[in-house]
Design a protein around this motif. Structure first.
Motif, PDB file in Angstrom:
ATOM      1  N   PHE A 204      -3.311  -4.371  -8.859  1.00  0.00           N
ATOM      2  CA  PHE A 204      -3.179  -2.809  -8.989  1.00  0.00           C
ATOM      3  C   PHE A 204      -4.557  -2.126  -8.614  1.00  0.00           C
ATOM      4  N   MET A 205      -5.321  -2.803  -9.781  1.00  0.00           N
ATOM      5  CA  MET A 205      -6.788  -2.112  -9.407  1.00  0.00           C
ATOM      6  C   MET A 205      -7.586  -2.288  -8.279  1.00  0.00           C
ATOM      7  N   ALA A 208      -6.524  -0.392  -5.304  1.00  0.00           N
ATOM      8  CA  ALA A 208      -6.831   1.208  -5.373  1.00  0.00           C
ATOM      9  C   ALA A 208      -8.326   1.150  -5.209  1.00  0.00           C
ATOM     10  N   GLY A 287      -0.367  -0.517  -5.992  1.00  0.00           N
ATOM     11  CA  GLY A 287      -1.881  -0.104  -5.892  1.00  0.00           C
ATOM     12  C   GLY A 287      -2.499   0.944  -4.798  1.00  0.00           C
ATOM     13  N   ALA A 290      -0.544   4.120  -5.659  1.00  0.00           N
ATOM     14  CA  ALA A 290      -1.105   4.950  -6.568  1.00  0.00           C
ATOM     15  C   ALA A 290      -2.552   5.826  -6.120  1.00  0.00           C
ATOM     16  N   SER A 300      -6.945   7.187  -9.174  1.00  0.00           N
ATOM     17  CA  SER A 300      -6.072   5.986  -8.872  1.00  0.00           C
ATOM     18  C   SER A 300      -6.373   4.859  -9.847  1.00  0.00           C
ATOM     19  N   CYS A 304      -3.276   3.233 -12.303  1.00  0.00           N
ATOM     20  CA  CYS A 304      -2.987   1.578 -12.089  1.00  0.00           C
ATOM     21  C   CYS A 304      -3.248   1.004 -13.437  1.00  0.00           C
ATOM     22  N   TRP A 307      -0.365   1.964 -15.967  1.00  0.00           N
ATOM     23  CA  TRP A 307       1.011   1.326 -15.412  1.00  0.00           C
ATOM     24  C   TRP A 307       0.867   0.051 -15.840  1.00  0.00           C
TER      25      TRP A 307
END
Length: 389
Positions: A204-205, A208, A287, A290, A300, A304, A307
């Motif tokens: 995710f991170m 983003a 990601g 977001a 963002s 992430c 979530w």
């Protein structure tokens, strides 16, 4: 042909970015591997063993000492201290010196022999659910064994056979079969959701973060120019390299837990590969979505991380989703880890065909396609937005 060449050039550009930014190496290789080793080694024995237990034995007879020896012989329990009063033992629990204690009042053996139903008590700390539940089971078993031992001796003295004694003491014998996890190995069902959850957090991170860095250093126009301003080609070229690294890492994880550690599973190799692909592309899709929803590096990343952390609770591994409030049950469908966990449980852990988990499969495909809803907004952000710290 030109399109493939552009994707290749952007993939090489992404490799150079990752080599010059140590954040990528830490979050894509070092930290995921450390998390993998940490969680699988933390519960390496499967169940907690030799948890400290205290005893308050005011009866101090052969029978009470026999119960204490049996309690100490259990796998989960280890008698580490004897106390002179309940208040002293309770203080030890509050100071985290022990997790539980058994209280045997004076006259227990005499009441047992006279069939006067003596009362023995056990206290356990349920602030830690796992240790409290396991020790409660041991203490309850010991309490039952005390009366059964005296009853067995009494009936043997009256001339009953062993079969008659057992039929009286245990009229119904339980034949327990724990499906899928016969050894009650906490490692095999907690690590298989915690580690993928941590992996999704990093995916995710990083997804983003990589878009946010283009905006921060004003390189988005250069990135889009390499794809002739075709945002779909630009996204593919940027995230292809990352996807291959994530897939290699997850394939290594699956080989490690299923082949080396021997976690139980009924799924095929093809299903494990499919599950890894679903995990990576669904997490990357979220990601990217977001960032497109809020084209800001800080916002963002915050979405992430929030979530991903909530996913651990909403997946249903620690607390079943069916036991949650109705609103939370509906909310659980919005987390990729929940669908990953259900596909894993149905198709890998229990070996059912993918058709049985078709809805969760479709949901993960839906997370892969989320960027389509914000892809024009990402392009607009790269061309016109000004980075605000």
């Amino acid at each position: 042909m030109k399109c493939f060449n552009q994707i290749w050039q952007m993939a090489l550009r992404e490799v150079r970015i990752m080599l010059h930014n140590p954040m990528y190496g830490c979050c894509m290789v070092v930290f995921p591997i450390l998390a993998m080793i940490f969680f699988t080694s933390l519960m390496d024995e499967g169940l907690p063993e030799d948890m400290p237990v205290g005893v308050v034995d005011l009866d101090n007879t052969t029978t009470s000492r026999s119960l204490i020896r049996r309690l100490d012989g259990f796998q989960s329990s280890k008698v580490v201290a004897h106390y002179t009063s309940v208040a002293e033992a309770r203080r030890a629990i509050q100071e985290n010196q022990i997790y539980a204690f058994l209280y045997i009042p004076k006259g227990t053996t005499d009441d047992l022999l006279a069939s006067r139903q003596p009362k023995i008590s056990y206290y356990y700390n349920l602030a830690s659910i796992m240790s409290g539940s396991l020790l409660m089971k041991d203490l309850k078993t010991i309490s039952t064994l005390g009366s059964a031992g005296v009853g067995q001796a009494t009936m043997r003295a009256k001339g009953y056979t062993q079969e008659q004694i057992m039929a009286f003491l245990q009229p119904i014998r339980i034949d327990l079969h724990q499906v899928g996890n016969p050894y009650t190995n906490y490692n095999s069902y907690l690590s298989t959701v915690f580690v993928p959850g941590i992996m999704m957090l990093f995916i995710f991170m990083i997804s983003a973060y990589s878009l946010g860095m283009e905006l921060k250093f004003d390189t988005g126009k250069e990135w889009l120019a390499m794809a002739d301003n075709r945002i779909v080609v630009a996204i593919i070229g940027k995230f292809l390299t990352q996807a291959l690294i994530w897939l290699a890492l997850i394939f290594f994880y699956e080989f490690y837990v299923f082949s080396i550690l021997g976690f139980p599973h009924q799924g095929s190799v093809a299903m494990l590969i499919l599950l890894a692909v679903l995990e990576v592309f669904a997490a990357q899709g979220f990601g990217i979505f977001a960032f497109g929803l809020m084209p800001s590096l800080r916002m963002s990343l915050s979405v992430c991380s929030l979530w991903a952390v909530l996913s651990m609770s909403m997946a249903g591994s620690a607390f079943p989703v069916m036991g949650m409030d109705g609103a939370l049950q509906s909310l659980s469908w919005l987390f990729p880890l929940r669908h990953y966990y259900m596909v894993y449980q149905i198709c890998v852990f229990n070996g059912f065909p993918l058709l049985e988990a078709w809805f969760h499969f479709v949901a993960m495909v839906g997370f892969m396609l989320l960027p389509w809803f914000v892809i024009s907004k990402i392009k607009n952000a790269m061309l016109t937005y000004v980075y605000i710290p």
